[in-house]
Write an enzyme that holds these catalytic residues in place. Structure first.
Site, mmCIF file in Angstrom:
data_model
loop_
_atom_site.group_PDB
_atom_site.id
_atom_site.type_symbol
_atom_site.label_atom_id
_atom_site.label_comp_id
_atom_site.label_asym_id
_atom_site.label_seq_id
_atom_site.Cartn_x
_atom_site.Cartn_y
_atom_site.Cartn_z
ATOM 1 N N LYS A 1 1.041 -1.116 -0.113
ATOM 2 C CA LYS A 1 0.128 0.005 -0.003
ATOM 3 C C LYS A 1 1.033 1.143 0.015
ATOM 4 O O LYS A 1 1.504 1.602 1.031
ATOM 5 C CB LYS A 1 -0.910 0.003 1.118
ATOM 6 C CG LYS A 1 -2.175 1.016 1.056
ATOM 7 C CD LYS A 1 -1.437 2.279 1.634
ATOM 8 C CE LYS A 1 -2.437 3.287 1.703
ATOM 9 N NZ LYS A 1 -2.073 4.764 2.147
ATOM 10 N N GLY B 1 4.571 3.860 10.583
ATOM 11 C CA GLY B 1 3.912 5.083 10.415
ATOM 12 C C GLY B 1 3.552 5.596 11.822
ATOM 13 O O GLY B 1 4.107 5.389 12.878
ATOM 14 N N SER B 2 2.030 6.274 12.027
ATOM 15 C CA SER B 2 1.832 6.633 13.220
ATOM 16 C C SER B 2 1.080 5.878 14.391
ATOM 17 O O SER B 2 0.785 4.675 13.749
ATOM 18 C CB SER B 2 0.708 8.049 13.008
ATOM 19 O OG SER B 2 -0.417 7.242 12.486
ATOM 20 N N GLY C 1 -2.576 5.591 13.165
ATOM 21 C CA GLY C 1 -3.001 4.669 11.742
ATOM 22 C C GLY C 1 -2.393 3.415 11.964
ATOM 23 O O GLY C 1 -3.571 2.363 11.676
ATOM 24 N N GLY C 2 -1.393 3.100 12.578
ATOM 25 C CA GLY C 2 -0.975 1.700 13.076
ATOM 26 C C GLY C 2 -1.714 0.859 13.852
ATOM 27 O O GLY C 2 -2.032 -0.354 13.603
ATOM 28 N N GLU D 1 5.529 -0.445 13.248
ATOM 29 C CA GLU D 1 6.274 0.352 13.916
ATOM 30 C C GLU D 1 5.475 1.748 13.837
ATOM 31 O O GLU D 1 5.262 2.423 13.078
ATOM 32 C CB GLU D 1 7.774 0.864 13.162
ATOM 33 C CG GLU D 1 8.564 1.688 13.748
ATOM 34 C CD GLU D 1 9.849 1.700 12.630
ATOM 35 O OE1 GLU D 1 10.201 3.216 12.637
ATOM 36 O OE2 GLU D 1 10.290 0.822 12.252
ATOM 37 N N CYS E 1 12.457 8.085 12.435
ATOM 38 C CA CYS E 1 11.739 7.573 13.510
ATOM 39 C C CYS E 1 12.703 7.365 14.957
ATOM 40 O O CYS E 1 12.103 7.159 15.925
ATOM 41 C CB CYS E 1 11.292 6.239 13.151
ATOM 42 S SG CYS E 1 12.461 5.159 12.506
ATOM 43 N N GLU F 1 5.808 11.476 21.129
ATOM 44 C CA GLU F 1 6.610 11.741 20.053
ATOM 45 C C GLU F 1 6.143 13.245 19.361
ATOM 46 O O GLU F 1 4.764 13.079 19.187
ATOM 47 C CB GLU F 1 6.712 10.623 18.935
ATOM 48 C CG GLU F 1 7.538 11.109 17.856
ATOM 49 C CD GLU F 1 7.671 9.937 16.886
ATOM 50 O OE1 GLU F 1 8.340 9.923 15.846
ATOM 51 O OE2 GLU F 1 6.694 8.955 16.824
#
Length: 501
Positions: free
Chosen positions: A161, A216-217, A220-221, A240, A277, A370
């Site tokens: 994706k 990603g965030s 979203g993750g 992650e 990251c 973060e």
């Protein structure tokens, strides 16, 4: 999907349509059909090497387009392409070595209590892997990146994706990988790419997808992780999500090399406009003159750093609002104010926030999360009890860093530095001493993961052992030799490393 230039905010070109559920279904089914062709290890290795060669051949266009879509700069993207192709070749070497299969043979032994049957164990690929590309690495953590390379090395077809911040780069890289598959006798659909938010949701739900990798965030993750777990047949989700990457500077280290640490921290937290990251997002600095000196050097370094661009308007707005919200908290000081660039309002300046460890209470939780971009929080501490209290409130991270003095580095008696290192090990998957976390070497011993929310599993997404995410063990009991896979036969026709009896 449109390609957008983050330096101007203007659309560059229309790249492709967003995938429909039917498009996703077709991509996953075609990948599933490619699974048997990937069984031959030598062909997989040849495919990964050919993919690296084709990415290099198209490197000029790939680098140019990736820079236009990310604003990360030609030097940075050039280095990232080198990292990506080296990663592909490293996994090809891993395939040929065969150690990742974990072959174990225990011959039957009726004299044991209880008697042992003949048992032979190795690992097989899970099936189709869904990869969710990262925003901040348009090559190394995207279509041709580590998740894709390790899944292919394991023998798993991949559907990626693509990230909306670099759709044109994704298509260029996908074309190189698909051409490499055909050139080495594999189906073109061994690797495919889909675009769009809904495509990502459909992908994790598809019954033929056997595992997923995400960078990603947290928001979203976590949504995708929960969807993977809620399926009728849950699947592994290696995500992650977010990382604060704490740093602890001992009083002796600050006294010995305050200037060096301050300069190094400034370079690390602003590298790539703070979009790594593993950016150090929180630093524990001792109170007193030495800590003041270190932060003074850091502040000067940040003021001298040229403004840079974030990957898109959403991230830019989140950075500016996130820093403002943190700076408005009670007892927080702002030695260097983040903001927009003086000459180019689309660019951003780095920032520095400070707070006393003794003032850090429940109202300051935002400081312990973060903030994506070039900002860090310096927490001033008075003693070990302050350090323990702050570290006790932190969630998991990808990295944790300890800066010690020369004398502390040589203390093998289990002193305060050793205790601090042990404390940091509880928080992170990679622990550094007297260095900076930005820059993740691709090596067999590397671990890029950590306790949640850094990652949702105990695995790594960088290094040779990343392949283990896409495999499952199978044991054969009392199976006649002619029926065994070649990897498990006594004669060892493939010359694999094995553990026997």
């Amino acid at each position: 999907m449109w390609s957008v230039d983050p330096r101007t905010g203007k659309r560059r070109e229309r790249v492709t349509d967003e995938a429909t559920p039917a498009t996703v279904d077709a991509a996953v089914r075609a990948a599933h059909e490619a699974l048997p062709a990937l069984a031959e290890r030598t062909r997989r290795a040849a495919f990964l090497r050919e993919a690296a060669t084709r990415l290099e051949a198209g490197g000029e266009d790939i680098i140019r387009v990736a820079d236009e879509e990310s604003a990360l700069g030609i030097p940075r993207i050039t280095g990232e392409l080198g990292r990506t192709t080296a990663q592909l070749r490293a996994f090809a070497d891993e395939i040929e070595d065969g150690g990742y299969l974990g072959v174990i043979i225990d011959h039957a032994d009726p004299s044991l209590t209880p008697p042992r049957p003949d048992l032979r164990r190795y690992k097989v690929p899970l099936g189709v892997v869904a990869v969710y590309a990262a925003s901040n690495f348009p090559l190394a953590f995207s279509v041709p990146g580590g998740d894709t390379a390790s899944a292919l090395a394991a023998g798993c077809p991949v559907v990626v994706k693509a990230h909306p911040d670099h759709p044109a780069t994704s298509e260029l890289c996908a074309a190189a990988l698909r051409a490499a598959a055909v050139a080495t006798g594999l189906p073109e659909d061994t690797v495919s790419v889909v675009h769009g938010f809904e495509a990502g949701v459909e992908l994790v739900k598809h019954p033929l997808v056997a595992a997923a990798g995400f960078t990603g965030s947290v928001r979203g993750g976590r949504a995708l992780y929960d969807a993977a777990a809620a399926r009728p047949r849950p699947i592994p989700f290696h995500g992650e999500l977010g990382s604060l990457n704490p740093v602890v500077v001992t009083p002796a280290a600050a006294a010995e090399r305050a200037e060096e640490i301050g300069t190094g921290l400034g370079g690390s937290m602003t590298l790539g406009t703070g979009q790594f990251c593993v950016k150090p997002g929180l630093v524990l600095v001792p109170e007193g003159d030495d800590g003041d000196r270190m932060l003074g050097v850091l502040a000067d370094s940040l003021r001298a750093t040229a403004p840079g661009y974030l990957l898109d308007d959403r991230m830019r707005d989140a950075y500016l609002s996130g820093v403002a919200a943190r700076g408005a908290l009670d007892k927080v000081e702002v030695p260097v104010a983040a903001g927009v660039g003086d000459e180019d309002p689309r660019s951003v300046r780095p920032g520095l926030l400070t707070v006393s460890a003794r003032e850090l209470d429940g109202k300051h939780e935002l400081l312990l999360e973060e903030c994506f971009g070039p900002v860090t929080v310096a927490v001033r501490y008075g003693g070990e009890e302050d350090v323990d209290a702050v570290l006790g409130r932190l969630a998991g991270s990808l990295t944790a860093t300890l800066h010690v003095a020369s004398s502390e580095a040589q203390d093998g008696t289990g002193g305060a530095a050793a205790a601090l290192l042990s404390r940091l090990t509880l928080l992170a998957g990679r622990v550094l001493v007297n260095g900076w976390p930005t820059g993740v070497a691709v090596a067999p011993a590397q671990h890029h993961g950590g306790p949640y929310p850094a990652t949702t599993s105990t695995s790594t997404s960088v290094g040779a052992t990343a392949v283990e995410r896409w495999l499952r063990p199978v044991a054969y009991q009392d199976t006649p030799e002619p029926l065994l896979p070649p990897e498990l036969r006594d004669a060892n026709p493939l010359g694999l490393p094995r553990r026997v009896d």
